[in-house]
Design a protein around this motif. Structure first.
Motif, PDB file in Angstrom:
ATOM      1  N   ALA A  16      -3.342  14.054   3.877  1.00  0.00           N
ATOM      2  CA  ALA A  16      -2.504  12.900   3.558  1.00  0.00           C
ATOM      3  C   ALA A  16      -2.601  12.526   2.082  1.00  0.00           C
ATOM      4  O   ALA A  16      -1.611  12.105   1.476  1.00  0.00           O
ATOM      5  CB  ALA A  16      -2.905  11.714   4.439  1.00  0.00           C
ATOM      6  N   VAL A  17      -3.791  12.671   1.493  1.00  0.00           N
ATOM      7  CA  VAL A  17      -3.951  12.388   0.063  1.00  0.00           C
ATOM      8  C   VAL A  17      -3.030  13.278  -0.759  1.00  0.00           C
ATOM      9  O   VAL A  17      -2.294  12.817  -1.636  1.00  0.00           O
ATOM     10  CB  VAL A  17      -5.418  12.582  -0.367  1.00  0.00           C
ATOM     11  CG1 VAL A  17      -5.531  12.669  -1.883  1.00  0.00           C
ATOM     12  CG2 VAL A  17      -6.271  11.429   0.128  1.00  0.00           C
ATOM     13  N   PHE A  18      -3.058  14.588  -0.469  1.00  0.00           N
ATOM     14  CA  PHE A  18      -2.249  15.509  -1.249  1.00  0.00           C
ATOM     15  C   PHE A  18      -0.766  15.301  -0.988  1.00  0.00           C
ATOM     16  O   PHE A  18       0.060  15.348  -1.905  1.00  0.00           O
ATOM     17  CB  PHE A  18      -2.660  16.950  -0.945  1.00  0.00           C
ATOM     18  CG  PHE A  18      -4.047  17.271  -1.422  1.00  0.00           C
ATOM     19  CD1 PHE A  18      -4.409  17.050  -2.740  1.00  0.00           C
ATOM     20  CD2 PHE A  18      -5.001  17.783  -0.560  1.00  0.00           C
ATOM     21  CE1 PHE A  18      -5.682  17.332  -3.192  1.00  0.00           C
ATOM     22  CE2 PHE A  18      -6.277  18.068  -1.000  1.00  0.00           C
ATOM     23  CZ  PHE A  18      -6.626  17.843  -2.321  1.00  0.00           C
ATOM     24  N   GLY A  19      -0.407  15.071   0.264  1.00  0.00           N
ATOM     25  CA  GLY A  19       1.001  14.839   0.590  1.00  0.00           C
ATOM     26  C   GLY A  19       1.532  13.592  -0.077  1.00  0.00           C
ATOM     27  O   GLY A  19       2.639  13.590  -0.646  1.00  0.00           O
ATOM     28  N   ALA A  20       0.757  12.517  -0.044  1.00  0.00           N
ATOM     29  CA  ALA A  20       1.191  11.270  -0.669  1.00  0.00           C
ATOM     30  C   ALA A  20       1.302  11.428  -2.190  1.00  0.00           C
ATOM     31  O   ALA A  20       2.247  10.923  -2.808  1.00  0.00           O
ATOM     32  CB  ALA A  20       0.218  10.142  -0.321  1.00  0.00           C
ATOM     33  N   ALA A  21       0.353  12.138  -2.795  1.00  0.00           N
ATOM     34  CA  ALA A  21       0.410  12.350  -4.244  1.00  0.00           C
ATOM     35  C   ALA A  21       1.652  13.137  -4.630  1.00  0.00           C
ATOM     36  O   ALA A  21       2.327  12.824  -5.619  1.00  0.00           O
ATOM     37  CB  ALA A  21      -0.843  13.087  -4.712  1.00  0.00           C
ATOM     38  N   LEU A  22       1.992  14.161  -3.864  1.00  0.00           N
ATOM     39  CA  LEU A  22       3.209  14.936  -4.131  1.00  0.00           C
ATOM     40  C   LEU A  22       4.446  14.053  -4.043  1.00  0.00           C
ATOM     41  O   LEU A  22       5.340  14.119  -4.887  1.00  0.00           O
ATOM     42  CB  LEU A  22       3.317  16.088  -3.128  1.00  0.00           C
ATOM     43  CG  LEU A  22       2.468  17.321  -3.407  1.00  0.00           C
ATOM     44  CD1 LEU A  22       2.402  18.200  -2.158  1.00  0.00           C
ATOM     45  CD2 LEU A  22       3.041  18.120  -4.572  1.00  0.00           C
ATOM     46  N   ALA A  23       4.499  13.225  -2.996  1.00  0.00           N
ATOM     47  CA  ALA A  23       5.669  12.369  -2.808  1.00  0.00           C
ATOM     48  C   ALA A  23       5.819  11.360  -3.937  1.00  0.00           C
ATOM     49  O   ALA A  23       6.926  11.122  -4.447  1.00  0.00           O
ATOM     50  CB  ALA A  23       5.568  11.654  -1.459  1.00  0.00           C
ATOM     51  N   VAL A  37      -1.907   6.034  -4.099  1.00  0.00           N
ATOM     52  CA  VAL A  37      -2.071   7.005  -3.013  1.00  0.00           C
ATOM     53  C   VAL A  37      -2.822   6.375  -1.848  1.00  0.00           C
ATOM     54  O   VAL A  37      -2.485   6.596  -0.674  1.00  0.00           O
ATOM     55  CB  VAL A  37      -2.826   8.245  -3.532  1.00  0.00           C
ATOM     56  CG1 VAL A  37      -3.273   9.138  -2.385  1.00  0.00           C
ATOM     57  CG2 VAL A  37      -1.964   9.035  -4.500  1.00  0.00           C
ATOM     58  N   LEU A  38      -3.835   5.569  -2.143  1.00  0.00           N
ATOM     59  CA  LEU A  38      -4.668   5.004  -1.089  1.00  0.00           C
ATOM     60  C   LEU A  38      -3.908   4.003  -0.232  1.00  0.00           C
ATOM     61  O   LEU A  38      -4.157   3.903   0.973  1.00  0.00           O
ATOM     62  CB  LEU A  38      -5.900   4.347  -1.709  1.00  0.00           C
ATOM     63  CG  LEU A  38      -6.839   5.337  -2.416  1.00  0.00           C
ATOM     64  CD1 LEU A  38      -7.904   4.602  -3.198  1.00  0.00           C
ATOM     65  CD2 LEU A  38      -7.466   6.285  -1.409  1.00  0.00           C
ATOM     66  N   LYS A  39      -2.966   3.277  -0.802  1.00  0.00           N
ATOM     67  CA  LYS A  39      -2.151   2.352  -0.004  1.00  0.00           C
ATOM     68  C   LYS A  39      -1.231   3.131   0.931  1.00  0.00           C
ATOM     69  O   LYS A  39      -1.026   2.765   2.087  1.00  0.00           O
ATOM     70  CB  LYS A  39      -1.336   1.441  -0.925  1.00  0.00           C
ATOM     71  CG  LYS A  39      -2.161   0.364  -1.612  1.00  0.00           C
ATOM     72  CD  LYS A  39      -2.779  -0.577  -0.587  1.00  0.00           C
ATOM     73  CE  LYS A  39      -3.567  -1.682  -1.272  1.00  0.00           C
ATOM     74  NZ  LYS A  39      -4.267  -2.543  -0.282  1.00  0.00           N
ATOM     75  N   VAL A  40      -0.638   4.213   0.430  1.00  0.00           N
ATOM     76  CA  VAL A  40       0.226   5.029   1.275  1.00  0.00           C
ATOM     77  C   VAL A  40      -0.575   5.642   2.411  1.00  0.00           C
ATOM     78  O   VAL A  40      -0.114   5.745   3.553  1.00  0.00           O
ATOM     79  CB  VAL A  40       0.924   6.121   0.440  1.00  0.00           C
ATOM     80  CG1 VAL A  40       1.808   6.999   1.319  1.00  0.00           C
ATOM     81  CG2 VAL A  40       1.753   5.491  -0.672  1.00  0.00           C
ATOM     82  N   LEU A  41      -1.803   6.038   2.141  1.00  0.00           N
ATOM     83  CA  LEU A  41      -2.652   6.662   3.150  1.00  0.00           C
ATOM     84  C   LEU A  41      -2.848   5.770   4.378  1.00  0.00           C
ATOM     85  O   LEU A  41      -2.981   6.269   5.501  1.00  0.00           O
ATOM     86  CB  LEU A  41      -4.012   6.999   2.517  1.00  0.00           C
ATOM     87  CG  LEU A  41      -5.030   7.719   3.394  1.00  0.00           C
ATOM     88  CD1 LEU A  41      -4.516   9.089   3.802  1.00  0.00           C
ATOM     89  CD2 LEU A  41      -6.358   7.829   2.667  1.00  0.00           C
ATOM     90  N   GLU A  42      -2.861   4.466   4.169  1.00  0.00           N
ATOM     91  CA  GLU A  42      -3.071   3.535   5.284  1.00  0.00           C
ATOM     92  C   GLU A  42      -1.965   3.606   6.337  1.00  0.00           C
ATOM     93  O   GLU A  42      -2.143   3.140   7.458  1.00  0.00           O
ATOM     94  CB  GLU A  42      -3.182   2.108   4.750  1.00  0.00           C
ATOM     95  CG  GLU A  42      -4.413   1.877   3.866  1.00  0.00           C
ATOM     96  CD  GLU A  42      -4.403   0.515   3.196  1.00  0.00           C
ATOM     97  OE1 GLU A  42      -3.431  -0.241   3.432  1.00  0.00           O
ATOM     98  OE2 GLU A  42      -5.349   0.207   2.444  1.00  0.00           O
TER      99      GLU A  42
END
Length: 525
Positions: A389-396, A422-427
């Motif tokens: 999820a970290v990598f996916g969110a960073a790409l997005a 990124v950490l907010k999206v991860l939630e």
């Protein structure tokens, strides 16, 4: 015929992780695609925390597969294998896997009587980059193949010892808990001191005395750090805490090579506020991150905490520490107070510096199925699902336009705003059960310019077959494998279908190469 020789015609790009065309079964029983030996080893190596079980493979099976692949390729393709092992320990930052791989490389080539390609000695030397690693390699060799250590292993270790052994290294790594102390290594490999380091001969003699005659061993007079360490050790226990409170206390601890791990033993008492504040200036960035809870429990001052925050979020420190992005995520998830949240979030952003800014529209799919929830290793509190999820969110977040999707048995969009962390999206990610990759691609692909799938590739459902087959052949699909299992979920290596691996951002550079119309070679070539 003007079918191919036309202005604007695109070349058929190739990437390095390639399938053979033969089908196999995934661990879930779904259709899988066999990879060639180099591709299988690369994906396993960059995700292999050695002796650690995964959802589908126990540690022994995984290690056996790794060793067998290294041994086979060490003989059939020694130059490539040597390059992999050196890169793995360096930029790949996989310490134990590279050490084990080097031992297996040498064993295979000695058994085969092979003499072509890079020397065994050079390969051993290339993976030993920390002072405790010569002992690690000897430990692995003797546990696996017995106490007869061949000359190439000894010579490679001796080469490494000359540039790794110094006073502070001795104090930090030459501890009684090690099976092979510095003196044991020196006895076995007969390393000669570096002629450019006139002090090293005395250091080697001291390491031998320290091992065999610890009560009478005297540090060499020419070593400031060992002399300062001996002076501190000689202080009566009742006087030691006064060192912490002195104006030069932190400098004295640093000059004597006293680490945070050793400080409590020297004090023979608790690590209180004064102890932590005295040793914090000499701690490395990752040691600081591992001890944030201890700092709060001891009540270190806001001023000291501010200096810690500045260190751990400094981009140069992040680059120097060469830590995987998920290390910062794990620290953030377990940080005891909010004063560490922003520095850790900033550090995570710096660790993802190589994430490309993809043009056009991107579809990014993140695997949140059951098999992704096993820990990255037995020592880690982080799982592959969150790393993905970290990598996916960073790409997005970096892309020009992107649809971010999480999938398992079903699939859902993950909403985000440009500029969010990124950490907010991860939630907003959840646990989505089984693995139906092909259905997720089929459901969410809407004419995107590319598709990126972050997954362990262990799909069970096969109603729609190859997940990448749901996308037109002209559209590139990139699979980022986080587990290194044997079977791929789709063909890769050509025809706009590419696979990468690992938990660092090295694969992002390959995506950028392919997007620029260039073939993507192995990272060390």
């Amino acid at each position: 015929m003007a079918r191919y020789n036309r202005k604007g015609a695109k070349q058929a790009l190739r990437s390095v992780v390639r399938t053979t065309g033969r089908t196999v079964r995934t661990h879930e029983g779904g259709a899988g695609f066999e990879r060639d030996a180099r591709s299988e080893l690369f994906l396993l190596a960059v995700a292999n925390f050695v002796s650690q079980r995964t959802f589908y493979e126990d540690g022994a099976d995984r290690d056996d597969r790794f060793a067998a692949l290294v041994r086979g390729l060490a003989v059939s393709d020694p130059e490539w294998t040597a390059g992999l092992l050196g890169w793995l320990r360096g930029e790949g930052n996989m310490r134990t896997a590279s050490v084990v791989g080097a031992a297996e490389y040498v064993k295979a080539r000695l058994d085969a009587g092979a003499s072509d390609g890079p020397s065994n000695r050079a390969v051993v030397g290339s993976v030993l980059r920390r002072p405790d690693e010569p002992g690690e390699l000897l430990g692995y060799w003797t546990q696996t193949y017995g106490r007869a250590v061949p000359k190439p292993v000894k010579r490679g270790i001796a080469d490494a010892v000359r540039h790794l052994y110094h006073g502070k290294a001795l104090l930090k790594y030459d501890t009684a808990s090690k099976g092979y102390r510095f003196g044991d290594v020196l006895n076995l490999v007969h390393a000669a001191p570096d002629p450019a380091k006139p002090w090293q001969g005395e250091l080697f003699r001291y390491a031998l005395d320290r091992r065999h005659h610890p009560d009478t061993a005297v540090p060499p007079a020419g070593s400031d750090v060992l002399r300062a360490h001996r002076e501190l050790m000689a202080l009566p226990v009742a006087e030691r805490r006064s060192v912490l409170l002195a104006p030069d206390g932190a400098e004295r601890l640093a000059a004597a090579g006293v680490t945070w791990e050793a400080l409590a033993g020297w004090l023979q008492g608790p690590m209180d506020k004064a102890a932590w504040e005295a040793v914090i200036p000499s701690m490395g960035a990752m040691a600081l991150i591992r001890n944030l809870r201890n700092f709060d429990e001891a009540g270190v001052s806001d001023e000291v905490a501010a200096r810690v925050a500045a260190r751990i979020s400094d981009p140069a420190e992040v680059a120097r520490s060469r830590q995987f992005p998920f290390r910062y995520l794990a620290a953030y998830q377990h940080a005891p107070s909010l004063r560490w949240a922003y520095p850790l979030e900033t550090a995570l952003g710096h660790s993802l510096a190589n994430v490309p800014s993809l043009k056009g529209r991107s579809l990014i799919l993140v695997d949140r199925s059951g098999s992704m929830w096993s820990p990255l290793s037995e020592r880690s509190r982080l799982n592959r699902a969150d790393a993905a999820a970290v990598f996916g969110a960073a790409l997005a977040l970096r892309a020009e336009r992107a649809d971010l999707v999480q999938f398992g048995t079903g699939s859902t969009d993950v909403m985000y705003r440009k500029g969010e962390s990124v950490l907010k999206v991860l939630e907003r990610f959840g646990d989505l059960g089984g693995t139906n990759t092909a259905e997720a691609v089929r459901r969410h692909y809407r004419g995107h310019d590319r598709v990126l799938i972050v997954t362990d590739e262990q799909a069970h459902y096969s109603r729609h077959g190859d997940p990448t087959g749901q996308v037109p052949a002209r559209v590139p699909v990139y699979t980022w494998n986080l587990a290194g299992y044997r079977a791929g979920h789709a063909p890769s290596g050509s025809a706009n279908r590419h696979a990468f691996g690992g938990l660092s951002d090295a694969a992002f550079r390959m995506v950028a190469l392919l997007e620029a119309g260039r073939d993507a070679d192995w990272p060390w070539m």
